[in-house]
Design a protein around this motif. Structure first.
Motif, PDB file in Angstrom:
ATOM      1  N   PRO A 304      38.746  34.291  50.159  1.00  0.00           N
ATOM      2  CA  PRO A 304      37.994  35.165  49.423  1.00  0.00           C
ATOM      3  C   PRO A 304      38.059  34.933  48.011  1.00  0.00           C
ATOM      4  CG  PRO A 304      40.105  36.065  50.333  1.00  0.00           C
ATOM      5  CD  PRO A 304      39.862  34.805  50.862  1.00  0.00           C
ATOM      6  N   ALA A 305      36.914  35.350  47.116  1.00  0.00           N
ATOM      7  CA  ALA A 305      36.711  35.119  45.811  1.00  0.00           C
ATOM      8  C   ALA A 305      36.972  36.230  45.061  1.00  0.00           C
ATOM      9  CB  ALA A 305      35.339  34.276  45.577  1.00  0.00           C
ATOM     10  N   PRO A 306      37.021  36.381  43.704  1.00  0.00           N
ATOM     11  CA  PRO A 306      37.019  37.536  42.958  1.00  0.00           C
ATOM     12  C   PRO A 306      35.809  38.416  42.957  1.00  0.00           C
ATOM     13  CG  PRO A 306      37.843  35.810  41.609  1.00  0.00           C
ATOM     14  CD  PRO A 306      37.251  35.021  42.986  1.00  0.00           C
ATOM     15  N   THR A 307      35.714  39.644  43.265  1.00  0.00           N
ATOM     16  CA  THR A 307      34.699  40.373  43.267  1.00  0.00           C
ATOM     17  C   THR A 307      33.656  40.217  41.908  1.00  0.00           C
ATOM     18  OG1 THR A 307      35.766  42.283  42.481  1.00  0.00           O
ATOM     19  CG2 THR A 307      35.417  42.183  45.110  1.00  0.00           C
ATOM     20  N   ARG A 308      32.422  40.227  42.128  1.00  0.00           N
ATOM     21  CA  ARG A 308      31.587  40.368  40.877  1.00  0.00           C
ATOM     22  C   ARG A 308      31.141  41.921  40.719  1.00  0.00           C
ATOM     23  NH1 ARG A 308      29.670  35.887  43.720  1.00  0.00           N
ATOM     24  NH2 ARG A 308      28.055  36.984  44.501  1.00  0.00           N
ATOM     25  N   VAL A 309      31.431  42.456  41.621  1.00  0.00           N
ATOM     26  CA  VAL A 309      30.830  44.201  41.672  1.00  0.00           C
ATOM     27  C   VAL A 309      32.145  44.826  42.140  1.00  0.00           C
ATOM     28  CG1 VAL A 309      29.488  45.866  42.563  1.00  0.00           C
ATOM     29  CG2 VAL A 309      28.187  43.641  41.999  1.00  0.00           C
ATOM     30  N   PRO A 310      32.543  45.696  41.482  1.00  0.00           N
ATOM     31  CA  PRO A 310      33.848  46.589  41.805  1.00  0.00           C
ATOM     32  C   PRO A 310      33.760  46.944  43.568  1.00  0.00           C
ATOM     33  CG  PRO A 310      33.059  47.249  39.808  1.00  0.00           C
ATOM     34  CD  PRO A 310      31.966  46.502  40.090  1.00  0.00           C
ATOM     35  N   MET A 311      34.702  46.706  44.118  1.00  0.00           N
ATOM     36  CA  MET A 311      34.565  47.231  45.624  1.00  0.00           C
ATOM     37  C   MET A 311      35.933  48.322  45.642  1.00  0.00           C
ATOM     38  SD  MET A 311      35.148  45.137  49.135  1.00  0.00           S
ATOM     39  CE  MET A 311      36.003  46.059  50.629  1.00  0.00           C
ATOM     40  N   TYR A 312      35.442  49.323  46.166  1.00  0.00           N
ATOM     41  CA  TYR A 312      36.577  50.250  46.546  1.00  0.00           C
ATOM     42  C   TYR A 312      37.068  50.484  47.987  1.00  0.00           C
ATOM     43  CZ  TYR A 312      36.372  52.719  41.886  1.00  0.00           C
ATOM     44  OH  TYR A 312      36.524  52.910  40.619  1.00  0.00           O
ATOM     45  N   SER A 313      38.197  50.194  47.885  1.00  0.00           N
ATOM     46  CA  SER A 313      38.661  49.878  49.494  1.00  0.00           C
ATOM     47  C   SER A 313      38.800  51.551  50.212  1.00  0.00           C
ATOM     48  CB  SER A 313      39.923  49.297  49.311  1.00  0.00           C
ATOM     49  OG  SER A 313      40.714  49.488  50.796  1.00  0.00           O
ATOM     50  N   THR A 314      38.371  51.473  51.390  1.00  0.00           N
ATOM     51  CA  THR A 314      38.830  52.631  52.264  1.00  0.00           C
ATOM     52  C   THR A 314      40.066  52.435  52.849  1.00  0.00           C
ATOM     53  OG1 THR A 314      37.323  51.875  53.961  1.00  0.00           O
ATOM     54  CG2 THR A 314      36.573  53.397  52.351  1.00  0.00           C
ATOM     55  N   VAL A 315      40.772  51.422  52.827  1.00  0.00           N
ATOM     56  CA  VAL A 315      42.191  51.351  52.982  1.00  0.00           C
ATOM     57  C   VAL A 315      43.112  51.835  51.747  1.00  0.00           C
ATOM     58  CG1 VAL A 315      43.897  49.628  53.898  1.00  0.00           C
ATOM     59  CG2 VAL A 315      41.755  49.280  54.412  1.00  0.00           C
ATOM     60  N   THR A 316      42.876  51.382  50.656  1.00  0.00           N
ATOM     61  CA  THR A 316      43.744  51.886  49.708  1.00  0.00           C
ATOM     62  C   THR A 316      43.169  52.976  48.884  1.00  0.00           C
ATOM     63  OG1 THR A 316      42.701  50.424  48.174  1.00  0.00           O
ATOM     64  CG2 THR A 316      44.383  49.435  49.369  1.00  0.00           C
ATOM     65  N   ALA A 317      41.774  53.307  49.014  1.00  0.00           N
ATOM     66  CA  ALA A 317      41.037  54.295  48.436  1.00  0.00           C
ATOM     67  C   ALA A 317      40.664  54.110  46.938  1.00  0.00           C
ATOM     68  CB  ALA A 317      41.740  55.551  48.422  1.00  0.00           C
ATOM     69  N   GLY A 318      41.100  52.751  46.641  1.00  0.00           N
ATOM     70  CA  GLY A 318      40.954  52.308  45.083  1.00  0.00           C
ATOM     71  C   GLY A 318      40.322  51.189  45.142  1.00  0.00           C
ATOM     72  N   PRO A 319      39.815  50.706  43.679  1.00  0.00           N
ATOM     73  CA  PRO A 319      39.273  49.433  43.567  1.00  0.00           C
ATOM     74  C   PRO A 319      40.291  48.248  44.076  1.00  0.00           C
ATOM     75  CG  PRO A 319      39.769  50.253  41.447  1.00  0.00           C
ATOM     76  CD  PRO A 319      40.149  51.146  42.500  1.00  0.00           C
ATOM     77  N   VAL A 320      39.799  47.097  44.622  1.00  0.00           N
ATOM     78  CA  VAL A 320      40.739  46.166  44.938  1.00  0.00           C
ATOM     79  C   VAL A 320      40.273  44.625  44.541  1.00  0.00           C
ATOM     80  CG1 VAL A 320      41.686  47.065  47.233  1.00  0.00           C
ATOM     81  CG2 VAL A 320      39.590  45.959  47.224  1.00  0.00           C
ATOM     82  N   PRO A 321      41.014  43.894  43.967  1.00  0.00           N
ATOM     83  CA  PRO A 321      40.424  42.454  43.699  1.00  0.00           C
ATOM     84  C   PRO A 321      40.012  41.720  44.939  1.00  0.00           C
ATOM     85  CG  PRO A 321      42.879  42.478  43.801  1.00  0.00           C
ATOM     86  CD  PRO A 321      42.268  43.899  43.993  1.00  0.00           C
ATOM     87  N   GLY A 322      38.832  41.047  44.938  1.00  0.00           N
ATOM     88  CA  GLY A 322      38.238  40.236  45.944  1.00  0.00           C
ATOM     89  C   GLY A 322      39.465  39.278  46.775  1.00  0.00           C
ATOM     90  N   THR A 323      40.375  38.806  45.889  1.00  0.00           N
ATOM     91  CA  THR A 323      40.942  37.779  46.324  1.00  0.00           C
ATOM     92  C   THR A 323      42.234  38.211  47.525  1.00  0.00           C
ATOM     93  OG1 THR A 323      42.636  38.188  44.231  1.00  0.00           O
ATOM     94  CG2 THR A 323      40.881  36.368  44.213  1.00  0.00           C
TER      95      THR A 323
END
Length: 445
Positions: A304-323
């Protein structure tokens, strides 16, 4: 006739109203009207301003009726203040539950970008899973195998990626993404963390493994609050667990069939909604633990690469780095509860007010609405499709985004319709309401 988007704008509300009346008078007169697509192109590219209205229509009769309602004040207007500040948009990728027979067909027939993206996904599904998602979508209901998880999930992910490609072609990109359970696969690809090949590999290989736990447990949708669901799980002695928290009054429970059947009876007596979900497996529960090692092996090649658009995880409920979205994350996504409500709350707190569901029929807009209303907040909730009216529904949502300040790519929306000069009709309408003529009237936005 294929649906079209009629969109107009003006500098003030009074001028917008006058413009709508001018269009209505022109259509009622009915003389020398061009094809509807050309008329809508000229209307959209001929005006500008923060006061906007857009209507998805399928004929001149439809447009006349809708314009009449708008002129009579019967059409809800988006406040011009939203267009001025351009609210942030979230793409919300659904999990299972949005599927219906015939989904994807209309857009594949009418939208070349959608068709091309779907076909690219289909080639990877053929490689990883040995079947054709496109063929499954074309088959009669009695022959299609979309009731099987290993067929349904790669097909749904393919459709979500195709819908995202369509939105992008129209000039609409998300400011953030979130995915519900399986929906995180397409969300991660949209965010830039996964290549298309990696996303389809996850969808195909993981759904194939899920077949091994079919019949070993079940899921039940309830109207219990998260706290009430946790209490039920605690009282079950481990037989039931919380699989998802969709909203402050919508949760999903996992457990063995007997325990869930008893729970349904108990909650029925208390007039609390609870129903076992058919044609699925007990994901987000202990039943998937046996897949951990094999899933890790199946997905070990992920990079996986770093995200270019913020992704909010439904595992953690917050933004996660793509890596972090390697094999281990996709086991957590399958095993841990879906924290959808908390993710929506965090997205809104971060300034995101418009939620566009990426699915063939809305299933998450209601939980999003419930979550926002619980906190006495307001947002715009838009579908990307509806059962039986795919193009019209997605165009209607595009029109709302236009009213919120997004600038569609009109040339992409109306292929071959770009003009370099003001048409005689545009000039007549603008002169009728004394609107200034655009410097580059007719050019794509």
């Amino acid at each position: 006739m294929s649906a079209q988007l009629f969109a107009v704008a003006a500098g003030t509300e009074d001028l917008l109203t006058a413009l709508l009346h001018a269009h209505l008078d022109r259509i009622r007169a009915g003389r020398s009207l061009p094809p509807l697509a050309r008329y809508c192109h000229d209307a959209a590219t001929g005006t500008a301003g923060p006061h906007r209205l857009a209507l998805a229509v399928e004929s001149y009769a439809d447009l006349e009726e809708r314009l009449g309602e708008a002129c009579a004040g019967e059409t809800e207007r988006i406040p011009a203040e939203l267009a001025t500040r351009r609210p942030r948009v979230v793409f919300v990728f659904a999990g299972q539950g949005a599927q219906w027979h015939g989904m994807g067909r209309e857009l594949r027939d009418t939208e070349p970008v959608f068709r091309e993206a779907l076909d690219h996904c289909d080639a990877l599904v053929r490689e990883f899973a040995g079947f054709s998602a496109v063929e499954q979508l074309r088959l009669p209901a009695e022959q299609a195998r979309l009731g099987e998880l290993n067929i349904l999930q790669p097909t749904v992910v393919s459709l979500q990626i195709a819908l995202t490609a369509l939105w992008r072609s129209w000039g609409v990109t998300p400011d953030a993404v979130v995915g519900h359970s399986m929906g995180e696969i397409a969300a991660a690809h949209t965010a830039g963390a996964l290549t298309l090949r990696e996303a389809m590999m996850i969808a195909c290989r993981r759904s194939a493994l899920l077949r091994r736990i079919a019949g070993k447990g079940a899921l039940a949708a309830t109207e219990l609050s998260p706290a009430e669901a946790q209490a039920v799980a605690a009282a079950s002695g481990g037989a039931i667990s919380v699989a998802g928290e969709n909203s402050p009054r919508s949760t999903v429970l996992a457990g063995d069939a007997a325990s869930l059947a008893a729970l349904v009876e108990d909650l029925d007596r208390r007039d609390v909604y609870c129903r076992v979900i058919k044609s699925t497996v007990a994901s987000h529960s202990r039943y998937v633990d046996e897949l951990r090692e094999d899933l890790g092996t199946a997905l070990e090649s992920l990079d996986p690469a770093p995200t270019r658009v913020p992704m909010y995880s439904t595992v953690t409920a917050g933004p996660v780095p793509g890596t972090v979205l390697g094999a281990g994350y996709w086991m957590r996504n399958l095993r841990e509860p879906v924290r959808f409500a908390a993710a929506v709350e965090n997205l809104f707190a971060a300034g995101h007010e418009v939620f566009v569901e990426i699915s063939t029929h809305p299933v998450l807009l209601s939980p999003v609405r419930q979550t926002l209303e619980h906190g006495e907040r307001q947002g715009l909730l838009l579908p990307s499709g509806r059962r039986g009216e795919e193009r019209r529904s997605v165009l209607s949502s595009l029109g709302t985004l236009y009213a919120c300040g997004r600038e569609p790519d009109w040339a992409a929306l109306f292929p071959g319709g770009s003009a370099t000069a003001l048409t005689p009709y545009q000039a007549a309408v603008l002169d009728a309401v004394r609107l200034p003529r655009p410097v580059a009237a007719g050019a794509a936005a």
